[in-house]
Design a protein around this motif. Structure first.
Motif, PDB file in Angstrom:
ATOM      1  N   PRO A  41       0.836  -1.205   0.000  1.00 28.95           N
ATOM      2  CA  PRO A  41       0.000   0.000   0.000  1.00 28.95           C
ATOM      3  C   PRO A  41       0.871   1.255   0.000  1.00 28.95           C
ATOM      4  CG  PRO A  41      -0.023  -1.036   2.164  1.00 28.95           C
ATOM      5  CD  PRO A  41       0.758  -1.938   1.255  1.00 28.95           C
ATOM      6  N   ALA A  42       0.305   2.348  -0.432  1.00 35.91           N
ATOM      7  CA  ALA A  42       1.056   3.604  -0.538  1.00 35.91           C
ATOM      8  C   ALA A  42       1.621   4.044   0.810  1.00 35.91           C
ATOM      9  CB  ALA A  42       0.168   4.695  -1.122  1.00 35.91           C
ATOM     10  N   ASN A  43       0.958   3.689   1.909  1.00 35.78           N
ATOM     11  CA  ASN A  43       1.469   4.120   3.213  1.00 35.78           C
ATOM     12  C   ASN A  43       2.736   3.367   3.626  1.00 35.78           C
ATOM     13  OD1 ASN A  43       0.299   1.696   3.918  1.00 35.78           O
ATOM     14  ND2 ASN A  43      -1.322   2.609   5.131  1.00 35.78           N
ATOM     15  N   LEU A  44       3.163   2.394   2.826  1.00 38.26           N
ATOM     16  CA  LEU A  44       4.432   1.711   3.080  1.00 38.26           C
ATOM     17  C   LEU A  44       5.493   2.077   2.040  1.00 38.26           C
ATOM     18  CD1 LEU A  44       3.275  -1.868   4.119  1.00 38.26           C
ATOM     19  CD2 LEU A  44       4.231  -0.085   5.572  1.00 38.26           C
ATOM     20  N   ALA A  45       5.229   3.070   1.220  1.00 40.97           N
ATOM     21  CA  ALA A  45       6.155   3.439   0.150  1.00 40.97           C
ATOM     22  C   ALA A  45       7.461   4.021   0.688  1.00 40.97           C
ATOM     23  CB  ALA A  45       5.497   4.421  -0.810  1.00 40.97           C
ATOM     24  N   THR A  46       7.395   4.772   1.789  1.00 41.77           N
ATOM     25  CA  THR A  46       8.596   5.383   2.367  1.00 41.77           C
ATOM     26  C   THR A  46       8.502   5.316   3.895  1.00 41.77           C
ATOM     27  OG1 THR A  46       7.646   7.597   2.533  1.00 41.77           O
ATOM     28  CG2 THR A  46       8.760   7.037   0.460  1.00 41.77           C
TER      29      THR A  46
END
Length: 155
Positions: free
Chosen positions: A78-83
């Motif tokens: 998910p996007a919340n794990l991108a950085t």
């Protein structure tokens, strides 16, 4: 009850109803699309992060490798794990807010319960997860089940 008290109670009830209606009609936030490859730098310690992942029972929803459980995220990140920053923001973003309808069932982690350094360590451990799922044709029992399903049924 006097007419004045009834009017005040009615006005208060109307305000509550209008607020609830406004919340229900609020436009939904767009959901970011998952990514399949993460390339951002990782500064945390994965060994320490593993201990924290277990201590905070992250595995109970995300499994021991991110592929299983009620909320798997490997290989579709998910996007919340991108950085690291987006991960920490996700942990903190809900910590000081009590929305009428939470967007997630994940617990809140304010800085008092998980420091920024600890969040980076957990993120480092999560980033060490690799998809271990074999192709379907490489699973012997699955092949047996599929072959048996093709045969005519004989009671």
């Amino acid at each position: 009850m006097t007419n004045r008290n009834i009017s005040i109670a009615g006005a208060a009830l109307l305000v509550v109803a209008l607020r609830a209606s406004a919340v229900a009609q609020a436009p939904a936030q767009p959901i970011a699309k998952p990514v399949t490859t993460l390339t951002s730098p990782v500064t945390g310690n994965a060994v320490t992060g593993k201990k924290l992942y277990y201590d905070h029972a992250c595995y109970s929803c995300h499994g021991f490798n991110g592929e299983t459980g009620a909320r798997p995220f490997v290989p579709n990140w998910p996007a919340n794990l991108a950085t690291e920053r987006s991960f920490t923001a996700f942990l903190r973003g809900r910590a000081n807010v009590a929305p009428v309808q939470p967007s997630t069932s994940m617990p809140n982690y304010p800085v008092e319960s998980v420091s920024d350094a600890q969040a980076k360590d957990i993120y480092a451990f999560i980033r060490s997860f690799k998809s271990a799922q074999p192709p379907v044709d490489k699973i012997p029992v699955m092949n047996q089940i599929l072959a048996a399903a093709k045969r005519p049924y004989k009671p």
